[in-house]
Design a protein around this motif. Structure first.
Motif, mmCIF file in Angstrom:
data_model
loop_
_atom_site.group_PDB
_atom_site.id
_atom_site.type_symbol
_atom_site.label_atom_id
_atom_site.label_comp_id
_atom_site.label_asym_id
_atom_site.label_seq_id
_atom_site.Cartn_x
_atom_site.Cartn_y
_atom_site.Cartn_z
ATOM 1 N N GLU A 47 2.237 1.539 -3.494
ATOM 2 C CA GLU A 47 1.254 2.299 -4.337
ATOM 3 C C GLU A 47 1.036 3.808 -4.219
ATOM 4 O O GLU A 47 0.726 4.412 -5.054
ATOM 5 C CB GLU A 47 -0.019 1.547 -4.312
ATOM 6 N N SER A 48 0.961 3.960 -2.747
ATOM 7 C CA SER A 48 0.573 5.595 -2.504
ATOM 8 C C SER A 48 1.821 6.507 -3.226
ATOM 9 O O SER A 48 1.509 7.435 -3.648
ATOM 10 C CB SER A 48 0.600 5.510 -0.804
ATOM 11 N N LEU A 66 0.911 -1.396 -0.058
ATOM 12 C CA LEU A 66 0.104 -0.105 -0.116
ATOM 13 C C LEU A 66 0.957 1.194 0.013
ATOM 14 O O LEU A 66 0.383 2.322 -0.683
ATOM 15 C CB LEU A 66 -0.821 0.024 1.302
#
Length: 117
Positions: free
Chosen positions: A101-102, A98
């Motif tokens: 991806e951020s 995550l």
């Protein structure tokens, strides 16, 4: 934020995801192996109980005796520990993905801003 810093962070995170992914695979394999052995271990313990029994003992009673044995309890503790380790590594891997991806999204936005200038 500078694009080069974002790209550097992205590269480091990708490397961390790869490393943790390998740890994840090992933890999952260990857990699944122990889980898969459960029926074999229980059957073996039931057979040991049957040999010890002086008279004909029902399958249900053999299973109860085997499930109460120290060996079975030890096996279940090992299964619990392996599952816990697997789930902990899984959670860390999800968090890293995550974060990756951020930062990738932020990097894309920053690149688009640069095009507009």
């Amino acid at each position: 934020m500078e694009i080069s810093k974002l790209e550097s962070q992205l590269y480091k995170l990708a490397s961390s995801v790869e490393t943790l992914g390998e740890e994840h695979a090992i933890a999952k394999g260990e857990y699944e192996n122990i889980k898969d052995l459960s029926k074999d271990i229980l059957a073996s313990m039931m057979m040991e109980e049957d040999v010890r029994a002086s008279s004909k003992t029902s399958e249900a009673k053999l299973e109860r005796l085997a499930r109460c044995s120290k060996g079975w309890v030890k096996h279940r503790e090992g299964l619990f520990n392996a599952r816990t380790k697997f789930l902990q590594v899984d959670a860390k891997l999800i968090a890293l993905k995550l974060m990756h991806e951020s930062i990738r999204s932020i990097l894309s936005v920053e690149k688009e801003k640069m095009k507009m200038i």
